[in-house]
Design an enzyme around this catalytic site. Structure first.
Site, PDB file in Angstrom:
ATOM      1  N   ARG A 165       0.859  -1.192   0.000  1.00 46.63           N
ATOM      2  CA  ARG A 165       0.000   0.000   0.000  1.00 46.63           C
ATOM      3  C   ARG A 165       0.894   1.241   0.000  1.00 46.63           C
ATOM      4  NH1 ARG A 165       2.249   2.239   3.767  1.00 46.63           N
ATOM      5  NH2 ARG A 165       0.687   3.866   3.617  1.00 46.63           N
ATOM      6  N   GLN A 203      -2.185   2.584   9.780  1.00 48.80           N
ATOM      7  CA  GLN A 203      -0.875   2.727   9.111  1.00 48.80           C
ATOM      8  C   GLN A 203       0.084   3.564   9.962  1.00 48.80           C
ATOM      9  OE1 GLN A 203      -3.860   3.234   7.653  1.00 48.80           O
ATOM     10  NE2 GLN A 203      -3.850   2.749   5.485  1.00 48.80           N
ATOM     11  N   ASP A 236      -2.015  10.879  -2.322  1.00 47.77           N
ATOM     12  CA  ASP A 236      -2.357   9.835  -3.297  1.00 47.77           C
ATOM     13  C   ASP A 236      -2.630  10.420  -4.669  1.00 47.77           C
ATOM     14  OD1 ASP A 236      -3.104   8.697  -0.522  1.00 47.77           O
ATOM     15  OD2 ASP A 236      -2.800   6.999  -1.879  1.00 47.77           O
TER      16      ASP A 236
HETATM   17  O1  MRU Z   1      -4.599   3.330   2.010  1.00 52.41           O
HETATM   18  P1  MRU Z   1      -3.110   3.528   1.915  1.00 52.41           P
HETATM   19  O2  MRU Z   1      -2.365   3.042   3.104  1.00 52.41           O
HETATM   20  O3  MRU Z   1      -2.552   3.031   0.610  1.00 52.41           O
HETATM   21  O4  MRU Z   1      -2.965   5.120   1.904  1.00 52.41           O
HETATM   22  C1  MRU Z   1      -1.696   5.674   1.869  1.00 52.41           C
HETATM   23  C2  MRU Z   1      -1.709   7.145   1.988  1.00 52.41           C
HETATM   24  O5  MRU Z   1      -2.740   7.776   2.062  1.00 52.41           O
HETATM   25  C3  MRU Z   1      -0.377   7.836   1.912  1.00 52.41           C
HETATM   26  O6  MRU Z   1      -0.391   9.018   2.652  1.00 52.41           O
HETATM   27  C4  MRU Z   1      -0.075   8.185   0.457  1.00 52.41           C
HETATM   28  O7  MRU Z   1      -0.256   7.079  -0.371  1.00 52.41           O
HETATM   29  C5  MRU Z   1       1.300   8.694   0.288  1.00 52.41           C
HETATM   30  S1  MRU Z   1       2.493   7.412   0.405  1.00 52.41           S
HETATM   31  C6  MRU Z   1       4.013   8.021   0.028  1.00 52.41           C
END
Ligand code: MRU
Length: 352
Positions: A53, A204, A245
């Site tokens: 992720r 996370q 993202d």
């Molecule tokens: O749902 P996830 O854990 O994939 O979301 C990740 C995030 O929102 C991060 O802040 C984003 O991807 C930046 S990672 C360098």
């Protein structure tokens, strides 16, 4: 095991033999284990179930999934290879809709494949895809170091920096974006500390960011998401750095992990600078905020903690995984090309 993960050589995701190795992030922090994906469907499943992720990491995983798709075509028939690639691209693209890095990486691979297919045979096309996927992975680490170098200028001795979710080495191939800024400032000998949010429902922050900050040896404290207002009001934080993202260049909106919008609103209220660190591969130069698909995940992620149900049976929950922060709440965006105000992002298009 933990030391080796933070060392320069080890990566969240890499190609080995004829397989893709990924750290299974669902198992962290208790176990640091890699899973092996042998075909693109296994990669798609790993993205969907969040074994891998973080926007840049899922882009690289998808690119490597395309290599697996190409390698699975045993025939020398170019048409067959291209149709298998289209199929794999569609399956991989359907895994998680919000992070643009996924589509960016798939498009890059398809472009190389289409170009190579004009003059090369199927075996050579597959080889070119492999080279491109490896290039994307190598470039990720280099890009993150450049983000860190630019961003560390914003960190001063004595700062307390709040970060949300995990935008670290684990969310990328290595080094990280928001945590890359923190890591670069640390490498430059600056003395500061970090507050990390837990990041419900997938934790996370508590599981992954805490794991990385501990390995870096930086002083930090965890808070639950609901404590952001308190720590800002009490003056316990003086900067925010988060990842993204998708960043919308036309309007300056930032799409990131659910809860980012709340943090940005509170930061604005208390006059705390709010920075976003992301590679230019996270920038969407086309879309408007209403075009962005926010992923909604299974509501059981909210009802269950580990395997224990914490809500009464029959209760309904909503589970948007991301939210959109408007440009007026964003102080600046830190990219590998430099630091930009949200209103100036389109200028990046004219850079080489
Ligand atoms: O749902 P996830 O854990 O994939 O979301 C990740 C995030 O929102 C991060 O802040 C984003 O991807 C930046 S990672 C360098």
């Amino acid at each position: 095991m933990e030391d080796s993960f933070m060392s320069k050589e080890l990566r969240t995701i890499f190609w080995k033999g004829n397989q893709v190795k990924l750290i299974d992030q669902r198992k962290l922090p208790s176990k640091l284990v890699y899973i092996s994906c042998k075909n693109y469907r296994e990669i798609a499943a790993a993205i969907k179930n969040m074994a891998v992720r973080g926007a840049p990491a899922i882009g690289v995983a998808a690119a490597m999934g395309m290599v697996l798709a190409a390698k699975s075509v045993k025939s020398k028939n170019l048409g067959k290879l291209m149709s298998e690639l289209e199929k794999a691209k569609n399956v991989l693209a359907s895994t998680r809709p919000t992070a643009i890095n996924l589509y960016w990486a798939l498009e890059r691979i398809m472009k190389v494949a289409r170009e190579a297919a004009k003059s090369e045979d199927a075996k050579e096309v597959a080889q070119r895809i492999l080279e491109e996927a490896k290039k994307i992975a190598d470039k990720d680490v280099e890009t993150n170091r450049a983000i860190g170098k630019h961003g560390s200028k914003l960190i001063n001795n004595g700062d307390v920096v709040l970060t949300h979710c995990n935008a670290g080495a684990l969310a990328t191939v290595g080094y990280g974006t928001a945590l890359g800024v923190i890591r670069a400032a640390l490498e430059e000998g600056k003395s500061f500390s970090v507050i990390a949010t837990e990041t419900r429902p997938k934790l996370q922050g508590a599981r992954l960011t805490a794991f990385e900050l501990k390995m870096m040896g930086i002083p930090f404290k965890l808070i639950t998401d609901g404590m952001v207002g308190y720590v800002m009001q009490q003056g316990l934080v003086n900067k925010v750095v988060v990842g993204a993202d998708r960043i919308l260049a036309r309007s300056g909106h930032v799409v990131n992990k659910i809860g980012t919008l709340t943090i940005a609103i509170v930061a604005k209220h208390f006059g705390i600078p709010f920075y976003v660190a992301a590679p230019t591969s996270t920038i969407d130069f086309e879309s408007k905020p209403e075009d962005v698909v926010i992923e909604f995940r299974d509501e059981n992620e909210i009802h269950y903690v580990n395997r224990t149900r914490i809500t009464p049976k029959g209760v309904k929950a909503i589970n948007p995984a991301f939210d959109t922060t408007p440009p007026e709440l964003v102080t600046a965006i830190i990219t590998e090309k430099g630091i930009y105000e949200p209103s100036r992002l389109m200028e990046i298009l004219s850079l080489a």
